[in-house]
Design a protein around this motif. Sequence first.
Motif, PDB file in Angstrom:
ATOM      1  N   ASP A 116       0.842  -1.193   0.000  1.00 54.00           N
ATOM      2  CA  ASP A 116       0.000   0.000   0.000  1.00 54.00           C
ATOM      3  C   ASP A 116       0.881   1.248   0.000  1.00 54.00           C
ATOM      4  O   ASP A 116       2.006   1.230   0.497  1.00 54.00           O
ATOM      5  N   ARG A 117       0.370   2.313  -0.551  1.00 50.83           N
ATOM      6  CA  ARG A 117       1.123   3.572  -0.606  1.00 50.83           C
ATOM      7  C   ARG A 117       1.405   4.120   0.789  1.00 50.83           C
ATOM      8  O   ARG A 117       2.487   4.645   1.055  1.00 50.83           O
ATOM      9  N   ALA A 118       0.433   4.036   1.676  1.00 47.12           N
ATOM     10  CA  ALA A 118       0.612   4.512   3.055  1.00 47.12           C
ATOM     11  C   ALA A 118       1.354   3.438   3.856  1.00 47.12           C
ATOM     12  O   ALA A 118       1.157   2.248   3.631  1.00 47.12           O
ATOM     13  N   PRO A 119       2.207   3.854   4.789  1.00 48.53           N
ATOM     14  CA  PRO A 119       2.935   2.843   5.574  1.00 48.53           C
ATOM     15  C   PRO A 119       2.023   2.126   6.572  1.00 48.53           C
ATOM     16  O   PRO A 119       1.307   2.763   7.340  1.00 48.53           O
ATOM     17  N   TYR A 120       2.043   0.817   6.524  1.00 44.90           N
ATOM     18  CA  TYR A 120       1.279  -0.022   7.437  1.00 44.90           C
ATOM     19  C   TYR A 120       2.202  -0.672   8.443  1.00 44.90           C
ATOM     20  O   TYR A 120       3.341  -1.016   8.120  1.00 44.90           O
ATOM     21  N   SER A 121       1.686  -0.860   9.645  1.00 45.76           N
ATOM     22  CA  SER A 121       2.359  -1.651  10.671  1.00 45.76           C
ATOM     23  C   SER A 121       1.571  -2.938  10.852  1.00 45.76           C
ATOM     24  O   SER A 121       0.399  -3.024  10.495  1.00 45.76           O
ATOM     25  N   PHE A 122       2.222  -3.911  11.412  1.00 47.40           N
ATOM     26  CA  PHE A 122       1.588  -5.181  11.748  1.00 47.40           C
ATOM     27  C   PHE A 122       1.612  -5.320  13.262  1.00 47.40           C
ATOM     28  O   PHE A 122       2.529  -4.820  13.922  1.00 47.40           O
ATOM     29  N   PHE A 123       0.620  -6.027  13.787  1.00 49.07           N
ATOM     30  CA  PHE A 123       0.524  -6.224  15.230  1.00 49.07           C
ATOM     31  C   PHE A 123       0.181  -7.678  15.518  1.00 49.07           C
ATOM     32  O   PHE A 123      -0.794  -8.210  14.985  1.00 49.07           O
ATOM     33  N   ARG A 124       0.998  -8.301  16.337  1.00 46.28           N
ATOM     34  CA  ARG A 124       0.704  -9.655  16.819  1.00 46.28           C
ATOM     35  C   ARG A 124       0.053  -9.492  18.186  1.00 46.28           C
ATOM     36  O   ARG A 124       0.636  -8.902  19.097  1.00 46.28           O
ATOM     37  N   VAL A 125      -1.163  -9.995  18.318  1.00 48.70           N
ATOM     38  CA  VAL A 125      -1.887  -9.905  19.582  1.00 48.70           C
ATOM     39  C   VAL A 125      -1.925 -11.292  20.206  1.00 48.70           C
ATOM     40  O   VAL A 125      -2.560 -12.211  19.686  1.00 48.70           O
ATOM     41  N   ARG A 126      -1.218 -11.430  21.300  1.00 49.15           N
ATOM     42  CA  ARG A 126      -1.215 -12.698  22.038  1.00 49.15           C
ATOM     43  C   ARG A 126      -2.364 -12.663  23.042  1.00 49.15           C
ATOM     44  O   ARG A 126      -2.407 -11.782  23.911  1.00 49.15           O
ATOM     45  N   PRO A 127      -3.292 -13.614  22.932  1.00 49.17           N
ATOM     46  CA  PRO A 127      -4.415 -13.631  23.873  1.00 49.17           C
ATOM     47  C   PRO A 127      -3.946 -13.849  25.305  1.00 49.17           C
ATOM     48  O   PRO A 127      -3.081 -14.683  25.565  1.00 49.17           O
ATOM     49  N   VAL A 128      -4.534 -13.087  26.201  1.00 47.98           N
ATOM     50  CA  VAL A 128      -4.281 -13.222  27.629  1.00 47.98           C
ATOM     51  C   VAL A 128      -5.533 -13.753  28.316  1.00 47.98           C
ATOM     52  O   VAL A 128      -5.453 -14.557  29.239  1.00 47.98           O
ATOM     53  N   ARG A 129      -6.687 -13.301  27.819  1.00 51.57           N
ATOM     54  CA  ARG A 129      -7.961 -13.747  28.395  1.00 51.57           C
ATOM     55  C   ARG A 129      -8.965 -13.887  27.260  1.00 51.57           C
ATOM     56  O   ARG A 129      -9.041 -13.038  26.377  1.00 51.57           O
ATOM     57  N   VAL A 130      -9.719 -14.985  27.281  1.00 55.17           N
ATOM     58  CA  VAL A 130     -10.767 -15.225  26.285  1.00 55.17           C
ATOM     59  C   VAL A 130     -12.049 -15.576  27.025  1.00 55.17           C
ATOM     60  O   VAL A 130     -12.049 -16.419  27.926  1.00 55.17           O
ATOM     61  N   GLN A 131     -13.118 -14.901  26.618  1.00 50.26           N
ATOM     62  CA  GLN A 131     -14.452 -15.186  27.147  1.00 50.26           C
ATOM     63  C   GLN A 131     -15.379 -15.458  25.965  1.00 50.26           C
ATOM     64  O   GLN A 131     -15.239 -14.843  24.913  1.00 50.26           O
ATOM     65  N   ALA A 132     -16.331 -16.371  26.170  1.00 53.80           N
ATOM     66  CA  ALA A 132     -17.310 -16.655  25.119  1.00 53.80           C
ATOM     67  C   ALA A 132     -18.613 -17.107  25.769  1.00 53.80           C
ATOM     68  O   ALA A 132     -18.608 -17.886  26.721  1.00 53.80           O
ATOM     69  N   TRP A 133     -19.738 -16.584  25.218  1.00 53.71           N
ATOM     70  CA  TRP A 133     -21.039 -16.996  25.731  1.00 53.71           C
ATOM     71  C   TRP A 133     -22.148 -16.696  24.740  1.00 53.71           C
ATOM     72  O   TRP A 133     -22.035 -15.813  23.909  1.00 53.71           O
ATOM     73  N   HIS A 134     -23.199 -17.487  24.848  1.00 51.49           N
ATOM     74  CA  HIS A 134     -24.490 -17.240  24.196  1.00 51.49           C
ATOM     75  C   HIS A 134     -25.450 -16.907  25.329  1.00 51.49           C
ATOM     76  O   HIS A 134     -25.691 -17.751  26.187  1.00 51.49           O
ATOM     77  N   GLU A 135     -25.974 -15.731  25.329  1.00 50.95           N
ATOM     78  CA  GLU A 135     -27.000 -15.346  26.294  1.00 50.95           C
ATOM     79  C   GLU A 135     -26.544 -15.509  27.751  1.00 50.95           C
ATOM     80  O   GLU A 135     -25.477 -16.025  28.041  1.00 50.95           O
TER      81      GLU A 135
END
Length: 152
Positions: A116-135
């Motif tokens: 891309d013409r504009a400079p991009y950075s990359f980011f690695r996100v290491r999960p520390v906490r994960v939550q998941a729910w339905h209702e």
Amino acid sequence: MKITASPRSPEERKRDVLARLERELDIWVASADADGVPCLVPLWFLWDGQAVWLSTRATNPTGRNLTDGRRTRLAFADTRDVVLVDGEATAFTAQDVPAAAVGAFRAKYGWDPREDRAPYSFFRVRPVRVQAWHEVHELPQRHLMRDGTWVV
């Protein structure tokens, strides 16, 4: 999903989270600047089995916030199938990003942010906490990862 449905087991929720990390195209990225001003944007992402990779312009608020603050919360758009990932971000320039991350972006989206013409950075996100729910009936067992370790 109806509230009368049986709650999923934590193991089923983990499988569902991992499947979404593989198939979804966009993820909401929340960050804040040094003054606590929040920023929330959807970004393309990829999952490498251990971390979420993002790419955005280095000069936009999300890029600055992730570089400076290193903390983020990621979420999918579905409010009936909630997945929240709190993570620690590491910034990479276009020159020092691992080739595998760039190749995965190209394979998934047909796009190499470095071109891309504009400079991009990359980011690695290491999960520390994960939550998941339905209702509400799944709230009691919503924590799937704590302190960077899967609890299921």
